[in-house]
Write an enzyme that holds these catalytic residues in place. Structure first.
Site, mmCIF file in Angstrom:
data_model
loop_
_atom_site.group_PDB
_atom_site.id
_atom_site.type_symbol
_atom_site.label_atom_id
_atom_site.label_comp_id
_atom_site.label_asym_id
_atom_site.label_seq_id
_atom_site.Cartn_x
_atom_site.Cartn_y
_atom_site.Cartn_z
ATOM 1 N N GLY A 188 0.748 -1.149 0.118
ATOM 2 C CA GLY A 188 -0.100 0.063 0.010
ATOM 3 C C GLY A 188 0.894 1.508 -0.077
ATOM 4 O O GLY A 188 0.332 2.431 0.214
ATOM 5 N N LYS A 206 7.609 17.921 -4.031
ATOM 6 C CA LYS A 206 8.034 18.231 -2.583
ATOM 7 C C LYS A 206 9.136 19.129 -2.379
ATOM 8 O O LYS A 206 9.044 19.950 -1.629
ATOM 9 C CB LYS A 206 7.886 16.830 -1.878
ATOM 10 C CG LYS A 206 6.560 16.087 -1.989
ATOM 11 C CD LYS A 206 6.987 14.637 -1.494
ATOM 12 C CE LYS A 206 5.715 13.905 -1.332
ATOM 13 N NZ LYS A 206 5.991 12.563 -1.065
#
Lengths: 419, 419
Positions: A188, A206
């Site tokens: 995940g 970012k």
């Protein structure tokens, strides 16, 4: 505490992160009430109101109508839609009305952060995005509030958990890129479409957000040299270890008065580097400067609950001090050019047949202007690895290109850092 | 920026750190004015005004008279006197008058932090002490402002640069404690009287400050189990490496609903621990919790310029948002009991003569209730090392005491952590 203030949240989006915001808000209510704040999700804006009804409590209005959303008396808007254009319209609408906004959306902030911050300053409110880079680790707020800290002149970071998980699995388990990526997806960590993760585009966004928090608003993610991790094979990572280091997915920037040198991509680091031991899905950022020394912040970079907790801490901050204009808010952003730094390089050269021995390769490379600091002795297999001295990408590309033309070899190169 | 606010600072003390505050203030003036703030040291309170005159610019009033100090129109008071009783009187006087106070004084905050914070809340002002624990690394502010972050339930930290420098030198260079300490003093890391550093008292004060920022105000530094690093010899550190780890000066706390288990002292860590690679004078803190994962913050923990920069960033924060009451300020501190945790232990047993072999020692220890997880094979030299399974200090002391009575051995034990 006798005085409990209720904070009315408008939630834009009810996907994985939005549902986690609702759940964490519910789970931590008692602890926040003890601190004098009662966070309530008053309304959630979704695409299909009938489908999303069960994700939140009965007291939350779920609507697909933006006008109904904005008709509520909102204290804070939390944006968890994702993407750029759709949330941009809603975030602009909230800030223009003086409603503070909290978001985890690095793409939105990377693309439009400075103008959104200016809009917020004009209407006397604020935009917070602590969860947009290394979601679980608070450091953007410190840069925002602390101008002497923000005078750091070098940033080196691991900003993408999927890429770090994949390279760690390739390093420690000898996995191929494809198998490691499937494992990341199974855990995940990776999105169903992990292309922005493995290409470095996610980390570039970012890095732009971090630069904005250093007062540098002119850098666009597209301008940053970005390389993916998908060209690496397990042997590269084994050889990185033989050279006394490891290859990590690095985002790097050197900040100078008039320009920023930056790159994103797989990078060889010596074992002694602070980022060399940041493994698996962990993220970290190191800030470096003559006045601050070297600071490192590390921790989980993603996950719905981690992101939700960070978003809600941002909500608390703006609720408690929404009228305080931070130093960063009044700073005119320096608009600087993004360029690429000169660094050492980790190179792999494949010969079709047996390669010349290490010493001959070294001399050959030198004759093409590539000065080798370390070279492997794996030439028998037709493959040679090296770490070069510091040079610019253009020089490396020209030299390796000439070598290829002269010898018929193929090559791969990624950057290396020394400290 | 057209609008520049002047912030008038009153500086309590003009020692090493006070002079660095004046110097850093001067050196960063341009950069802070660009952010809309002009920090001016209006007045400095010293013991001997004639002696200290040259440490600051001509515009600063230097006085030995507290009444003259407090007669100035002060926006912020910066306390760098050190000690407890003298600064307590001045800090109380400033806060009572509604003047925000910034300090790096861990002893003051450890002993009187909660009541000073309550006083500040009553008069609508604030006390900031980011520089009091890991001076260069901002994390207390994040705990203060972010209640979900502050729900962490475990703190492990290296809070004293002198102790870490000494143990690192003993580990990497085989130095004795005394030689390593002299080197630390020569480098300026250790105080002329380093007893609070090597005994762990300095770190215990800082751990109390961190606990206060987690909303726990009842723990007194004296209550925390504190062991010094001065009983270790180089062979201990070599053996720590043979066991696959290293000994670090650790401050540790587990926070539960009704109590805190804490200790300060040399502690064996496995090589994989986040703190195992924090070397020399570096400091670090790891925060751990089910909701936040594991976060680590590391960097320089001391130094006059680093401390001064952190103090001035605190000044900027209170100047910009002095009227914002943080969540932490309104939290009623939980008053909890400090106790000691059960952990594994790193033990050294010295026999007067040749020791029994490892297996016999292990059986002997087991017969005294000490279950060994790892044992050295150095028994020939009359010395045996082991790492025990988790047990309480009282049980370990009772067992080792009985062993000593039965066999005439001597022993040393320090704690160990597994992750």
């Amino acid at each position: 505490v006798s005085d409990v203030r209720t904070i009315h949240i408008g939630l834009l989006g009810l996907g994985n992160v939005g549902q986690a915001v609702a759940a964490v808000c519910e789970a931590t209510r008692g602890s926040l009430i003890a601190r004098g704040l009662d966070l309530r999700i008053l309304v959630a804006l979704v695409r299909d109101a009938s489908r999303s009804r069960n994700c939140v409590g009965a007291e939350t209005v779920v609507t697909a109508d933006p006008d109904e959303f904005f008709a509520q008396p909102l204290d804070v808007v939390v944006e968890v839609i994702g993407g750029v254009e759709v949330p941009l319209a809603y975030v602009t609408r909230a800030l223009a009305r003086g409603i503070p906004v909290v978001t985890a959306n690095k793409s939105l902030v990377a693309a439009h952060g400075p103008q959104l911050a200016r809009l917020a300053a004009r209407t006397g409110t604020t935009l917070r995005c602590e969860a947009s880079a290394i979601a679980g680790v608070p450091f953007l707020g410190a840069l925002r509030q602390r101008p002497l800290l923000a005078r750091c002149d070098r940033v080196a970071a691991i900003l993408n958990g999927t890429s770090n998980y994949v390279l760690t699995a390739m390093t420690t388990k000898g996995e191929t890129f494809e198998r490691a990526l499937r494992a990341a997806q199974a855990h995940g960590y990776a999105e169903p479409d992990p292309s922005r993760d493995v290409s470095g585009l996610d980390a570039a966004d970012k890095l732009v957000v971090i630069l904005q928090h250093l007062g540098i608003g002119g850098v666009v993610a597209d301008e940053i040299e970005t390389s993916g991790i998908d060209e690496l094979d397990p042997q590269d990572l084994t050889q990185a270890g033989v050279f006394g280091g490891t290859i990590k997915p690095i985002a790097f920037a050197i900040v100078q008065e008039e320009r920023v040198s930056a790159f994103v991509g797989p990078t060889w680091l010596p074992e002694s580097h602070s980022l060399a031991r940041i493994d698996a899905e962990q993220n970290a950022v190191c800030l470096h400067g003559p006045e601050i020394g070297r600071l490192c912040f590390s921790g989980p970079g993603a996950g719905p609950e981690i992101t939700a907790g960070t978003l809600l801490d941002d909500v608390v901050e703006v609720a408690v001090s929404s009228n305080a204009v931070c130093a960063a808010d009044v700073t005119p952003d320096r608009v600087v050019h993004a360029t690429t730094p000169a660094t050492p390089w980790f190179i792999r050269i494949d010969y079709a047949d047996q390669a010349p021995d290490a010493r001959d390769v070294q001399e050959l490379l030198a004759s093409f202007g590539i000065w080798i600091r370390r070279i492997s002795d794996a030439a028998r297999e037709g493959r040679v690895y090296g770490i070069t001295h510091t040079c610019a990408r253009a020089q490396l590309d020209a030299s390796l290109g000439a070598l290829r033309a002269a010898t018929g070899c193929t090559y791969f190169a990624c950057r290396a850092l020394e400290d």
